[in-house]
Write a protein that holds these residues in place. Structure first.
Motif, PDB file in Angstrom:
ATOM      1  N   ARG A  68      -5.679  -5.158  -2.979  1.00  0.00           N
ATOM      2  CA  ARG A  68      -6.348  -5.259  -2.353  1.00  0.00           C
ATOM      3  C   ARG A  68      -7.491  -3.953  -1.137  1.00  0.00           C
ATOM      4  O   ARG A  68      -7.726  -4.095  -0.791  1.00  0.00           O
ATOM      5  N   ALA A  69      -6.760  -2.070  -1.506  1.00  0.00           N
ATOM      6  CA  ALA A  69      -7.053  -1.305  -1.877  1.00  0.00           C
ATOM      7  C   ALA A  69      -8.369  -0.912  -1.965  1.00  0.00           C
ATOM      8  O   ALA A  69      -8.600  -1.869  -3.902  1.00  0.00           O
ATOM      9  N   THR A  70      -9.291  -0.669  -2.029  1.00  0.00           N
ATOM     10  CA  THR A  70     -10.927  -0.262  -2.182  1.00  0.00           C
ATOM     11  C   THR A  70     -11.345   1.323  -2.700  1.00  0.00           C
ATOM     12  O   THR A  70     -11.977   1.693  -3.405  1.00  0.00           O
ATOM     13  N   SER A  71     -10.239   2.294  -1.823  1.00  0.00           N
ATOM     14  CA  SER A  71     -10.007   3.271  -2.355  1.00  0.00           C
ATOM     15  C   SER A  71      -8.966   4.034  -1.626  1.00  0.00           C
ATOM     16  O   SER A  71      -7.854   3.624  -1.641  1.00  0.00           O
ATOM     17  N   LEU A  72      -8.758   5.951  -2.528  1.00  0.00           N
ATOM     18  CA  LEU A  72      -7.842   6.406  -2.149  1.00  0.00           C
ATOM     19  C   LEU A  72      -8.229   7.063  -0.456  1.00  0.00           C
ATOM     20  O   LEU A  72      -9.124   8.718  -1.549  1.00  0.00           O
ATOM     21  N   ALA A  73      -7.744   7.477   0.562  1.00  0.00           N
ATOM     22  CA  ALA A  73      -8.020   8.286   1.183  1.00  0.00           C
ATOM     23  C   ALA A  73      -7.600  10.373   0.565  1.00  0.00           C
ATOM     24  O   ALA A  73      -6.189   9.487  -0.030  1.00  0.00           O
ATOM     25  N   GLY A  74      -7.819  11.156   1.281  1.00  0.00           N
ATOM     26  CA  GLY A  74      -7.120  12.643   1.074  1.00  0.00           C
ATOM     27  C   GLY A  74      -7.832  13.017  -0.376  1.00  0.00           C
ATOM     28  O   GLY A  74      -8.966  12.832  -0.956  1.00  0.00           O
ATOM     29  N   ALA A  75      -6.568  15.085  -0.085  1.00  0.00           N
ATOM     30  CA  ALA A  75      -7.301  15.229  -1.380  1.00  0.00           C
ATOM     31  C   ALA A  75      -6.269  15.505  -1.983  1.00  0.00           C
ATOM     32  O   ALA A  75      -5.127  15.153  -2.269  1.00  0.00           O
ATOM     33  N   GLY A  76      -6.701  15.965  -3.049  1.00  0.00           N
ATOM     34  CA  GLY A  76      -5.962  16.041  -4.745  1.00  0.00           C
ATOM     35  C   GLY A  76      -5.924  15.094  -5.660  1.00  0.00           C
ATOM     36  O   GLY A  76      -6.173  14.292  -5.141  1.00  0.00           O
TER      37      GLY A  76
ATOM     38  N   TRP B 231       0.513  -1.351   0.382  1.00  0.00           N
ATOM     39  CA  TRP B 231       0.385  -0.327  -0.275  1.00  0.00           C
ATOM     40  C   TRP B 231       0.969   1.382  -0.443  1.00  0.00           C
ATOM     41  O   TRP B 231       2.290   1.173   0.649  1.00  0.00           O
ATOM     42  N   SER B 232       0.596   2.176  -0.777  1.00  0.00           N
ATOM     43  CA  SER B 232       0.903   3.687  -0.910  1.00  0.00           C
ATOM     44  C   SER B 232       0.379   4.210  -1.008  1.00  0.00           C
ATOM     45  O   SER B 232      -1.316   4.342  -0.802  1.00  0.00           O
ATOM     46  N   VAL B 233       1.136   5.624  -1.603  1.00  0.00           N
ATOM     47  CA  VAL B 233       0.011   6.956  -1.784  1.00  0.00           C
ATOM     48  C   VAL B 233       0.224   6.464  -3.746  1.00  0.00           C
ATOM     49  O   VAL B 233       1.318   6.426  -4.304  1.00  0.00           O
ATOM     50  N   ARG B 234      -0.540   7.630  -4.425  1.00  0.00           N
ATOM     51  CA  ARG B 234      -0.537   7.294  -5.803  1.00  0.00           C
ATOM     52  C   ARG B 234      -1.550   7.957  -6.295  1.00  0.00           C
ATOM     53  O   ARG B 234      -2.969   8.714  -5.905  1.00  0.00           O
ATOM     54  N   ARG B 235      -1.393   8.190  -7.434  1.00  0.00           N
ATOM     55  CA  ARG B 235      -2.247   9.595  -8.585  1.00  0.00           C
ATOM     56  C   ARG B 235      -3.551   9.329  -8.372  1.00  0.00           C
ATOM     57  O   ARG B 235      -3.928   7.693  -9.267  1.00  0.00           O
ATOM     58  N   ARG B 236      -4.624   9.486  -8.402  1.00  0.00           N
ATOM     59  CA  ARG B 236      -5.770   9.422  -8.201  1.00  0.00           C
ATOM     60  C   ARG B 236      -6.348   9.160  -9.540  1.00  0.00           C
ATOM     61  O   ARG B 236      -6.972   8.076  -9.149  1.00  0.00           O
ATOM     62  N   VAL B 237      -5.347   8.706 -10.757  1.00  0.00           N
ATOM     63  CA  VAL B 237      -6.750   8.811 -12.075  1.00  0.00           C
ATOM     64  C   VAL B 237      -6.031   7.256 -12.405  1.00  0.00           C
ATOM     65  O   VAL B 237      -6.325   6.660 -13.221  1.00  0.00           O
ATOM     66  N   ASP B 238      -4.606   6.666 -11.219  1.00  0.00           N
ATOM     67  CA  ASP B 238      -4.832   5.181 -11.693  1.00  0.00           C
ATOM     68  C   ASP B 238      -5.462   4.338 -10.356  1.00  0.00           C
ATOM     69  O   ASP B 238      -5.324   3.324 -11.226  1.00  0.00           O
ATOM     70  N   GLY B 239      -5.775   4.708  -9.065  1.00  0.00           N
ATOM     71  CA  GLY B 239      -7.527   4.130  -8.847  1.00  0.00           C
ATOM     72  C   GLY B 239      -5.937   3.526  -7.762  1.00  0.00           C
ATOM     73  O   GLY B 239      -5.108   3.775  -7.771  1.00  0.00           O
ATOM     74  N   PRO B 240      -7.059   2.701  -6.987  1.00  0.00           N
ATOM     75  CA  PRO B 240      -6.310   1.886  -5.325  1.00  0.00           C
ATOM     76  C   PRO B 240      -5.346   1.036  -5.961  1.00  0.00           C
ATOM     77  O   PRO B 240      -5.794   0.831  -7.663  1.00  0.00           O
TER      78      PRO B 240
ATOM     79  N   TRP C 274      -3.600  13.264  -5.542  1.00  0.00           N
ATOM     80  CA  TRP C 274      -2.760  11.977  -4.853  1.00  0.00           C
ATOM     81  C   TRP C 274      -3.655  11.314  -3.854  1.00  0.00           C
ATOM     82  O   TRP C 274      -4.164  12.278  -3.106  1.00  0.00           O
ATOM     83  N   GLY C 275      -3.454  10.133  -3.875  1.00  0.00           N
ATOM     84  CA  GLY C 275      -4.673   9.198  -2.593  1.00  0.00           C
ATOM     85  C   GLY C 275      -3.340   8.531  -1.646  1.00  0.00           C
ATOM     86  O   GLY C 275      -3.019   7.840  -2.484  1.00  0.00           O
ATOM     87  N   ARG C 276      -4.103   8.377  -0.520  1.00  0.00           N
ATOM     88  CA  ARG C 276      -3.300   7.204   0.178  1.00  0.00           C
ATOM     89  C   ARG C 276      -4.778   6.230   0.086  1.00  0.00           C
ATOM     90  O   ARG C 276      -5.601   5.579   0.347  1.00  0.00           O
ATOM     91  N   ASP C 277      -4.048   4.007  -0.208  1.00  0.00           N
ATOM     92  CA  ASP C 277      -4.444   3.226  -0.493  1.00  0.00           C
ATOM     93  C   ASP C 277      -5.596   3.772   1.470  1.00  0.00           C
ATOM     94  O   ASP C 277      -4.764   3.050   1.731  1.00  0.00           O
ATOM     95  N   ALA C 278      -6.208   2.403   0.503  1.00  0.00           N
ATOM     96  CA  ALA C 278      -7.555   2.122   1.724  1.00  0.00           C
ATOM     97  C   ALA C 278      -8.272   1.576   1.409  1.00  0.00           C
ATOM     98  O   ALA C 278      -8.486   0.993   0.676  1.00  0.00           O
ATOM     99  N   ALA C 279      -9.058   1.008   2.941  1.00  0.00           N
ATOM    100  CA  ALA C 279      -9.933  -0.166   3.243  1.00  0.00           C
ATOM    101  C   ALA C 279     -11.067   0.115   4.086  1.00  0.00           C
ATOM    102  O   ALA C 279     -10.803   0.639   4.601  1.00  0.00           O
ATOM    103  N   SER C 280     -12.028   0.423   3.709  1.00  0.00           N
ATOM    104  CA  SER C 280     -13.180  -0.168   4.512  1.00  0.00           C
ATOM    105  C   SER C 280     -13.263  -1.188   5.823  1.00  0.00           C
ATOM    106  O   SER C 280     -12.269  -2.108   5.023  1.00  0.00           O
TER     107      SER C 280
END
Length: 206
Positions: free
Chosen positions: A69-77, A57-66, A79-85
């Motif tokens: 095993r991550a289901t979302s990208l947390a944060g604003a901007g 898990w890392s931080v990724r460009r939002r256009v690339d998706g999570p 880039w987002g951080r790999d996350a899952a509920s």
């Protein structure tokens, strides 16, 4: 502004841990633990985003998706951080320096806001940086915000259950001084992980 007396040792520990972590990432020297200086290079963007094992898990460009095993990208901007509920993936994914630093910065910024700010910030409001320098600067700003929030509390607040309304922890059920201790533990814990990852990156096979 003077800290509440029982906060003083925790605030001193927080200040030391923050400086040691930032120095470990930026150099040119850091405290080796015994007060002597140890040379350390500045963290590069490649190192910040380095994935030492598959499925990180890392931080990724939002256009690339999570990531895996991550289901979302947390944060604003952008880039987002790999996350899952909940429930989170098991075993937990290995996380990069970028992920850990973003997690620390978000935790500090949001807890500061939910202690002495608007009590409204969410993970979707916190910007995520795609480069090392930006992430270190964001961490510095978040740490300063948390420190300022701590200086605003009095002795009575330290014993108040739910004084911090941060929604992603045990804050609503704990006396505030226990939350301050927990934040220090998180900083020390993840700071040590960042330091180890820097050592592993330096020693990686070329």
């Amino acid at each position: 502004m003077t800290a509440a007396s029982r906060l003083s040792p925790l605030l001193a520990q927080f200040d030391f841990a923050c400086k040691r972590l930032v120095d470990r990432m930026t150099g040119p020297v850091m405290d080796s633990g015994d007060g002597t200086d140890t040379e350390v290079g500045c963290m590069t963007d490649e190192e910040y985003l380095w994935e030492p094992v598959p499925g990180c898990w890392s931080v990724r460009r939002r256009v690339d998706g999570p990531g895996p095993r991550a289901t979302s990208l947390a944060g604003a901007g952008d880039w987002g951080r790999d996350a899952a509920s909940y429930p989170h993936p098991w075993p937990p994914p290995f996380t990069t320096i970028a992920w850990r630093l973003s997690h620390l910065g978000e935790m500090l910024a949001l807890r500061a806001d939910h202690t002495a700010g608007s009590h409204a910030l969410t993970r979707d409001d916190h910007p995520v940086s795609g480069d090392a320098a930006g992430a270190v600067a964001a961490f510095d700003a978040s740490a300063a915000a948390w420190r300022k929030a701590l200086l605003s509390v009095d002795e009575a607040a330290l014993d108040t259950v739910g004084y911090c309304t941060y929604p992603h922890g045990s804050d609503p059920e704990e006396p505030f001084i226990d939350i301050v201790w927990w934040v220090n533990q998180e900083l020390l814990h993840h700071g040590a992980e960042v330091a180890l990852l820097r050592d592993l990156y330096r020693a990686r096979p070329r």
